[in-house]
Scaffold this active site. Sequence first.
Site, PDB file in Angstrom:
ATOM      1  CG  ASP A 161      -2.231   0.832   0.853  1.00 31.38           C
ATOM      2  OD1 ASP A 161      -2.131   1.704  -0.031  1.00 31.38           O
ATOM      3  OD2 ASP A 161      -3.281   0.641   1.479  1.00 31.38           O
TER       4      ASP A 161
HETATM    5  C1  BGC Z   1      -4.908   3.277  -0.043  1.00 31.35           C
HETATM    6  C2  BGC Z   1      -5.115   2.291  -1.148  1.00 31.35           C
HETATM    7  C3  BGC Z   1      -4.941   2.960  -2.478  1.00 31.35           C
HETATM    8  C4  BGC Z   1      -3.561   3.562  -2.535  1.00 31.35           C
HETATM    9  C5  BGC Z   1      -3.218   4.226  -3.852  1.00 31.35           C
HETATM   10  C6  BGC Z   1      -3.615   4.053  -0.214  1.00 31.35           C
HETATM   11  O1  BGC Z   1      -3.506   5.101   0.691  1.00 31.35           O
HETATM   12  O2  BGC Z   1      -4.918   2.607   1.191  1.00 31.35           O
HETATM   13  O3  BGC Z   1      -6.380   1.703  -1.038  1.00 31.35           O
HETATM   14  O4  BGC Z   1      -5.143   2.053  -3.510  1.00 31.35           O
HETATM   15  O5  BGC Z   1      -3.461   4.539  -1.512  1.00 31.35           O
HETATM   16  O6  BGC Z   1      -3.900   5.397  -4.032  1.00 31.35           O
END
Ligand code: BGC
Length: 754
Positions: free
Chosen positions: A286
């Site tokens: 993530d």
């Molecule tokens: C979120 C994800 C997301 C990623 C990219 C993160 O902060 O938890 O769900 O896909 O950012 O934007």
Amino acid sequence: MAAILAAIAVLSSSAGEKIEKSPLYKDASQPIAVRVNDLLGRMTLDEKIGQTNQRSVAVGMHDLGGWVPQFEQGHIGSIMNVSSPQVADSIQRIMLNKSRLGIPVLIARDVIHGYKTIFPIPLGQAATFNPDIARKGARVAATEASSDGIRWTFAPMLDIARDARWGRIAEGCGEDPYLTGQMGQAMVEGFQGGLAGDPTSLAACAKHFVAYGAAEGGRDYNSTFVPERVLRQTYLPPFRQAIDAGALTIMASFNDNDGIPVSANRHLLTDILRGEWKFPGFVVSDCFAVRELISHGVAADAADASRQTMNAGLDMEMETGHYLETMRGLIENGHVSEARLDSAVAAILYVKFAMGLFEDPFVHTPQSVKYSAEHLAAAKEAALQSAILLKNENNTLPLKPNRINRILLTGPLADARYDQLGTWIFDGEKEHTVTLRHGLDELCRKKGIAMDFVESLKYTRHDNLSGIDAAVTAARNADAIVVAVGEEAIFSGEGHCMASLNLVGRQSELVERLSATGKPVVMVVMAGRPLTIKPEIDRSAAVLYAFHPGTMGGPALADLLLGVTSPSGKTPVTFPLTTGQVPIYYNHNNTGRPANGTEIGLDGIPEDAGNTFLGCTSYYLDAGHKPMYPFGYGLSYGCFEYSDLKLSAGEYGKDQTIKARITVANNGTMDATETVQLYVRDHVASVTRPVKELKQFRRVPLRKGEKQTIEFELPVSELSYIGADLRPRIDSGDFTLFIGGNSETTLSAIFSIK
Ligand code: BGC
């Protein structure tokens, strides 16, 4: 395309070597594994590390700025947030023509519940209990996103969420693993389309692996404490289903579970994903999660964090560049083996080959797909099916022209172009939203009903008593009031958690004052989660819960309010009575002292009770043990009656299939659709088991007066559960099978397994 590839074929010209015109990995007729191996064998260490590096460009970027050298050197495996076909094509052109091996990049973006045409939030889609809606929604999103060069989405979110304080409950399919699995599978199929050769396909990313939704206290990013048996029983199955459906990527979650950040959990990312499930795609971190190992307090610095996550099985790193910076040193010092790096790169290449990007990474979807009539119609259908009729006293709804001449529409979400779209809409444009105000106004005109609109509160936190006064004055002329309340989009989604689930601001007062006029109040709720709105429900004659319904929410809600279509949504999560009840979910264990409904509440305690026991069952003195609405609940304009539940046998072997028949009649005066739900309870097992588990469901359209007999086939193997030894097992003994219109159904039959 073949010509371009031939032109950039690698030529090996050293003396005595055969000149290679077209390397094996560029031959689309070869099996993917052969292509991956061939390519891997040609890559330098830095090129391999480059594949594990995902960077993000500035959103809306229209030229490649300073990124060109990084692309040319093959230092980027994936890029996020490009959303322009020209930029996307120029990146891929550089990759194919200028980088040494011509490896395309994966262009990624969060396309969660729509790209331009926004569908209801995923929790709203789950309320349809209709995987076809989710599949179509994902297909529409993929088609539109691909027209801007996006080929990888970070969706679906498969986190089971049982605590509505957690803002990300909006992004998933609710509390139930079976419903989440069914909807998630459909979303994977919709996003991925035909893959290789299909320029509209997006690689799906099942996230957040795993147990992220169990964040303590419903506060985002918080620690989780989910034991392995519960992980396997409840949190892992939707991911397994998504992988079986072909999901090409997985995102590791932010949380530390029982002290180990998932990004560094080898047991989850390697033993289970690769070892047990044979997942062929790759795992992405993530955002910034590798670096966050330092904040978690388990890594000293970026190199230490990269070592731990790479060794655990995290193949691609999002945003920070830590793999790019540290991996060479880690490999040279023996902290990460090159074989491990190779397996990460092989998984990434596998996805690129599976998508056909080596053959053609360019944009072929025309811009005209955005907001096409077909897409808008699909979004409207999704919004229609996702709204839940929670209450309908005296058949207040639908509002009929022969009874209602004038409607007052008011409330902060009645004309909320942005908020109606919900969380996680990077690309949806509010200019395209058809609000409840516009949808209802148009339909009222057609039906010959007058509609007044008074804004009252501009937004949900607005403190505008004169606006409320104006609405109350206007209500005096109306035959019915529609008041749209709830949450602004910003109240849910990532990092947006709430400690209280009550309506914010003056909304409650608005409903109370409107109700005091004596005119029937129809409350429409738009929100990213179930809200604790019992006082407002009590003051309303009818309540339609729409979640955030998306671009076409307005016309859909208008159709439902005026009875063009009957509501058919069902609660995909338990609606608590009060915030203090969360986490709350229907498929809980029985406990040794289950509440039985005879519990004494605060009012029943004698003044001088002293230190007396009050029955000692599992309940709250001030809120009992029941929710406001159970899982699977939702009314309609039809009137469904269930009868004649019959099983094909009283006893089954473990390899047999249970057949259950039920008759459902629509004894109402309107055509409607009922979601018939089948639950099972295991009476005696080797570990405690839920009081009920959803095993199947079916949406059944029934014309008024129609009766249908429905048959479910449930293989006994689906009664298996995870025992104390962490293995699936089915115990012999008695089970109860329930069928009905929500999880509190009591219509049941007993069978046994031998
Ligand atoms: C979120 C994800 C997301 C990623 C990219 C993160 O902060 O938890 O769900 O896909 O950012 O934007």
